[in-house]
Design an enzyme around this catalytic site. Structure first.
Site, short mmCIF file in Angstrom:
data_model
loop_
_atom_site.label_atom_id
_atom_site.label_comp_id
_atom_site.label_asym_id
_atom_site.label_seq_id
_atom_site.Cartn_x
_atom_site.Cartn_y
_atom_site.Cartn_z
N LYS A 83 1.01 -1.35 0.13
CA LYS A 83 0.12 0.16 0.06
C LYS A 83 0.88 1.16 0.02
O LYS A 83 1.64 1.46 0.70
CB LYS A 83 -0.90 -0.17 1.18
CG LYS A 83 -2.26 0.63 1.14
CD LYS A 83 -3.30 0.39 2.32
CE LYS A 83 -4.39 0.91 2.08
NZ LYS A 83 -5.07 0.80 3.49
O1 G3P Z 1 -8.78 1.85 4.36
C1 G3P Z 1 -8.81 3.09 4.62
C2 G3P Z 1 -9.84 3.13 5.91
O2 G3P Z 1 -9.20 2.54 6.76
C3 G3P Z 1 -9.88 4.74 6.29
O3 G3P Z 1 -10.99 4.70 6.99
O4 G3P Z 1 -12.77 5.33 8.76
O5 G3P Z 1 -10.10 6.15 9.03
O6 G3P Z 1 -11.62 6.88 7.12
P1 G3P Z 1 -11.40 5.87 8.18
#
Ligand code: G3P
Length: 217
Positions: A83
């Site tokens: 990633k």
């Molecule tokens: O895969 C990316 C994700 O984990 C981000 O999620 O909820 O931190 O915006 P969030």
């Protein structure tokens, strides 16, 4: 549409994998920090549970170091997907690692133009963050739609991996607009199975069945 689990929680990943709902796993530095585990160790354990791609994110911000970290992470297991952040350095690393046939997931995508660049650099996956766009009153699903159209216009094979999923409606909308993959926290995936009329209906069936005094086994 493939379901990836956005988590480093081995118990939850195993549970979903056992019922065929973990086509892959995504992690990021925040998820690893939350796990409290050693990065390489927890990633190796996740790779042993699921057959599909497991995204492990580089920490470097400069291309050459990202490439070195990506090669190192790839040694953990053959289902590792490296990633990389959507920066010019991340794109350069994407181009190099892709040319070595190392799968890549370009993350922190917030615009269609960024997604276009990732596809041109050979990304296996592009991760648009829909919840974080919604948070700032932009339309995350509209971004997925735009990327779908651009990729289809030119036949790009990069898969759209909708990330930053916050609720079940995000998943439905991603499916409607043709995201290839969603990555979601485990609790949101479990909630997809819930409906109050299902619970109510089942309770009614069980109550009526009890009056028959019968059993199947
Ligand atoms: O895969 C990316 C994700 O984990 C981000 O999620 O909820 O931190 O915006 P969030």
């Amino acid at each position: 549409m493939k379901f990836f689990v956005d988590s480093a929680d081995l118990e939850q990943i195993t549970l979903l994998n056992d019922i065929g709902l973990a086509d892959g796993v995504t992690t990021n530095p925040s998820i690893i920090a939350k796990s409290g585990r050693d990065f390489k160790q927890v990633i190796a354990e996740i790779c042993a549970i699921v057959d599909g791609p497991v995204s492990a994110e580089v920490i470097a911000t400069e291309a050459e170091k990202m490439i070195a970290e990506g090669r190192e992470l790839r040694k953990i297991a053959n289902n590792i997907c490296v990633k990389l952040p959507l920066t010019m350095d991340g794109l350069k690393a994407c181009k190099t690692l892709s040319s070595e046939e190392i799968p890549t997931n370009v993350t922190l995508c917030f615009s269609a133009n960024q997604a276009l660049l990732a596809a041109k650099c050979g990304a296996t996956f592009i991760s648009p963050f829909i919840g974080r766009l919604d948070d700032i009153t932009q339309d995350g699903i509209e971004l997925i739609e735009d990327i779908r159209m651009i990729y289809d216009n030119y036949g790009f094979e990069t898969e759209i991996l909708a990330a930053s999923i916050r609720n079940v409606n995000h998943i439905k909308e991603c499916a409607l607009v043709g995201a290839d993959v969603i990555t979601s926290p485990p609790d949101v995936i479990r909630k997809l199975a819930e409906h109050p009329l299902t619970e109510q209906g089942l309770a009614g069936f069980m109550k009526d069945w009890a009056t028959t005094g019968q059993s199947i086994l």
